[in-house]
Write a protein that holds these residues in place. Structure first.
Motif, PDB file in Angstrom:
ATOM      1  N   PRO A  96      34.089 -29.782  -5.463  1.00  0.00           N
ATOM      2  CA  PRO A  96      32.935 -29.497  -4.621  1.00  0.00           C
ATOM      3  C   PRO A  96      33.403 -28.695  -3.413  1.00  0.00           C
ATOM      4  N   SER A  97      32.884 -27.480  -3.255  1.00  0.00           N
ATOM      5  CA  SER A  97      33.490 -26.547  -2.305  1.00  0.00           C
ATOM      6  C   SER A  97      32.531 -26.050  -1.231  1.00  0.00           C
ATOM      7  N   GLY A  98      33.045 -25.998  -0.004  1.00  0.00           N
ATOM      8  CA  GLY A  98      32.270 -25.502   1.126  1.00  0.00           C
ATOM      9  C   GLY A  98      33.007 -24.369   1.809  1.00  0.00           C
ATOM     10  N   ASN A  99      34.129 -24.715   2.448  1.00  0.00           N
ATOM     11  CA  ASN A  99      34.966 -23.687   3.056  1.00  0.00           C
ATOM     12  C   ASN A  99      36.071 -23.230   2.104  1.00  0.00           C
ATOM     13  N   TYR A 100      36.123 -23.803   0.928  1.00  0.00           N
ATOM     14  CA  TYR A 100      37.049 -23.439  -0.151  1.00  0.00           C
ATOM     15  C   TYR A 100      38.520 -23.669   0.201  1.00  0.00           C
ATOM     16  N   SER A 116      24.154 -32.199   0.438  1.00  0.00           N
ATOM     17  CA  SER A 116      25.629 -32.233   0.397  1.00  0.00           C
ATOM     18  C   SER A 116      26.120 -31.382   1.570  1.00  0.00           C
ATOM     19  N   ASN A 117      25.896 -31.905   2.785  1.00  0.00           N
ATOM     20  CA  ASN A 117      25.976 -31.045   3.979  1.00  0.00           C
ATOM     21  C   ASN A 117      27.379 -30.556   4.327  1.00  0.00           C
ATOM     22  N   ALA A 118      28.420 -31.219   3.804  1.00  0.00           N
ATOM     23  CA  ALA A 118      29.776 -30.729   4.104  1.00  0.00           C
ATOM     24  C   ALA A 118      30.041 -29.398   3.395  1.00  0.00           C
ATOM     25  N   MET A 119      29.124 -29.000   2.519  1.00  0.00           N
ATOM     26  CA  MET A 119      29.300 -27.732   1.814  1.00  0.00           C
ATOM     27  C   MET A 119      28.247 -26.702   2.240  1.00  0.00           C
ATOM     28  N   ASP A 120      27.603 -26.959   3.372  1.00  0.00           N
ATOM     29  CA  ASP A 120      26.605 -25.996   3.851  1.00  0.00           C
ATOM     30  C   ASP A 120      27.312 -24.888   4.621  1.00  0.00           C
ATOM     31  N   VAL A 121      27.973 -24.027   3.878  1.00  0.00           N
ATOM     32  CA  VAL A 121      28.769 -22.962   4.470  1.00  0.00           C
ATOM     33  C   VAL A 121      28.340 -21.652   3.812  1.00  0.00           C
ATOM     34  N   GLY A 122      28.015 -20.673   4.649  1.00  0.00           N
ATOM     35  CA  GLY A 122      27.499 -19.414   4.110  1.00  0.00           C
ATOM     36  C   GLY A 122      28.561 -18.339   3.962  1.00  0.00           C
ATOM     37  N   ASP A 123      29.737 -18.578   4.577  1.00  0.00           N
ATOM     38  CA  ASP A 123      30.791 -17.567   4.548  1.00  0.00           C
ATOM     39  C   ASP A 123      32.137 -18.285   4.535  1.00  0.00           C
ATOM     40  N   PRO A 124      32.547 -18.762   3.350  1.00  0.00           N
ATOM     41  CA  PRO A 124      33.713 -19.653   3.273  1.00  0.00           C
ATOM     42  C   PRO A 124      35.003 -19.008   3.780  1.00  0.00           C
TER      43      PRO A 124
END
Ligand SMILES: *Cc1c(COP(=O)(O)O)cnc(C)c1O
Length: 436
Positions: free
Chosen positions: A253-257, A305-313
């Motif tokens: 599960p990825s947000g900032n990768y 899944s708010n820890a992955m609410d990233v628009g520009d990892p």
């Protein structure tokens, strides 16, 4: 080991400087100059090594001689003082539970490792450092806990008022000592923007040494390699011998990768992983990129899944580098899918009803990534369970929520009193940093 900036406009630095600076002066992410793979016999015989030995083997070239062997081994033993169990959820589908640490999110390992490295460097050369970090939830708690009481380090955490869960808020506002919380009247992006501005503000950086503690920092990012090796060891020794020649796939599960990028680094060192799946929510820059070849950062949208609410990892640039900036090579090693909140809720229910497994929303998305992949492929698959479901109770179905026992780590912060300073504008942050 020397580290260079991926923007290529800043001098190379040592491990210590890369950790203390966080980001290069040209705003690039630091990347190790020369990565050596580990002898294949190590991975073939991984069952003969303890977790601490495995971690040491994976990290040693990145630290080099900047921390003495014995000290580095002590740091590792201290950081890894809890379990990383691999649990079979369905035939050939496993959950790697990364939430058994002090704040019950996978970020504990990276935060604790980074804190101990900074503490070691500080003993050699006393120099007050301020860790400044914005959080959408889990980073704040892990960083607060990891750095609590570390001499020479002050921690300032910005979090959006009313946008983190109660548990998360308590974890970052109740510790005291060298940890200060700023409750920002705004959303996560406002917190992040203020932090970025502070890093660029020479009237602050001339006065105090600022560093970051999110996964752009190599000392937070690289220790996440350990998880993949721990999972491999358990899979090899404890589960289904008949599946051992199947492909091995990880779904993250990825947000900032950062986490997935650490897995790819472990693969580069020789860990036999066949494929990665980046599973995510409606913030789908990466799945879209793999489909269309167009990388287009977006403002993040809010999900459960708010820890992955990233628009520009941030870490995606490191992933490209690990694949020699070759799009075809990347597509052969990485698949990526996005899922809606409804699909996430359904997956949590299905995991509970059919497999008696309670997942948090992020882990559930990892599981969905695997199910999607297995529609057309055969493999043994591991998804990372990145947080304990107790941290996301409001979005877990009530029937399931009632079954979750309150872990000790969480119980102990809930009774404590919140202490935070309220701010809304950048000048308030600046005044706080300069006068604290
Ligand atoms: C931070 C976090 C993620 C995303 O990890 P990245 O390394 O940013 O991709 C996923 N799940 C949880 C619970 C997290 O806290």
């Amino acid at each position: 080991m020397q580290y260079y900036s991926l923007n290529n406009k800043a001098p190379k630095v040592s491990f210590q400087d890369a950790v203390v600076k966080g980001l290069a002066p040209d705003k690039g992410l630091y990347f190790p100059e020369d990565i050596k793979s580990i002898d294949t016999s190590f991975f073939k015989n991984i069952e003969n090594y303890s977790n601490n030995d495995i971690a040491y083997e994976l990290i040693k070239q990145f630290v080099g001689d900047e921390i003495p062997t014995n000290t580095l081994k002590e740091i590792i033993a201290d950081v890894l003082s809890f379990d990383f169990p691999l649990v079979e959820v369905e035939k050939d589908i496993y959950s790697l539970e990364l939430y058994h640490g002090p704040t019950m999110a996978f970020k504990d390992v990276g935060a604790r490792f980074m804190a101990r490295c900074l503490s070691y460097f500080n003993k050699k050369n006393p120099n007050q450092v301020t860790v400044l970090v914005a959080t959408s939830g889990d980073t704040g708690g892990a960083v607060a806990s990891g750095f609590l009481g570390v001499k020479g380090v002050d921690v300032v955490i910005l979090y959006p008022s009313g946008k983190v869960s109660d548990v998360q808020e308590k974890q970052l506002t109740t510790l005291g000592k060298n940890i200060r919380a700023l409750e920002v009247d705004g959303v996560f992006d406002d917190c992040q923007a203020m932090v970025k501005k502070a890093f660029l503000d020479t009237s602050i950086t001339d006065e105090i040494q600022l560093t970051s503690a999110n996964s752009i920092n190599i000392a937070r990012w690289l220790p996440q390699m350990f998880y993949f090796a721990f999972a491999y060891k358990q899979l090899k020794t404890s589960f289904r011998a008949e599946s051992r020649n199947k492909k091995l796939v990880f779904s993250i599960p990825s947000g900032n990768y950062g986490n997935i990028c650490a897995g790819m680094m472990a693969q580069k060192l020789g860990l036999p992983i066949d494929l990665f799946i980046a599973a995510t929510n409606e913030n789908k820059v990466v799945p879209t990129y793999l489909e269309t070849g167009v990388y287009e950062p977006k403002t993040s949208v809010q999900t459960i899944s708010n820890a992955m609410d990233v628009g520009d990892p941030s870490n995606f640039i490191r992933i490209e580098k690990l694949h020699d900036n070759d799009f075809e090579k990347l597509k052969n090693n990485l698949h990526s899918y996005s899922f809606t909140d409804n699909q996430t809720r359904e997956a949590m229910l299905k995991l509970y009803n059919n497999h008696n497994y309670i997942a948090d929303p992020h882990g559930a998305i990892g599981y969905l990534g695997i199910k999607k992949y297995l529609e057309n492929n055969k493999a043994q698959c591991i998804f990372l369970e990145t947080a304990h479901p107790i941290k996301f109770l409001p979005v877990v179905d009530q029937k399931i929520a009632a079954k979750i026992e309150m872990p000790e780590q969480i119980k102990s912060v809930l009774g404590k009193e919140k202490v935070a300073d309220q701010i809304s504008l950048y000048p308030e942050l600046k005044a706080f940093l300069l006068n604290k």
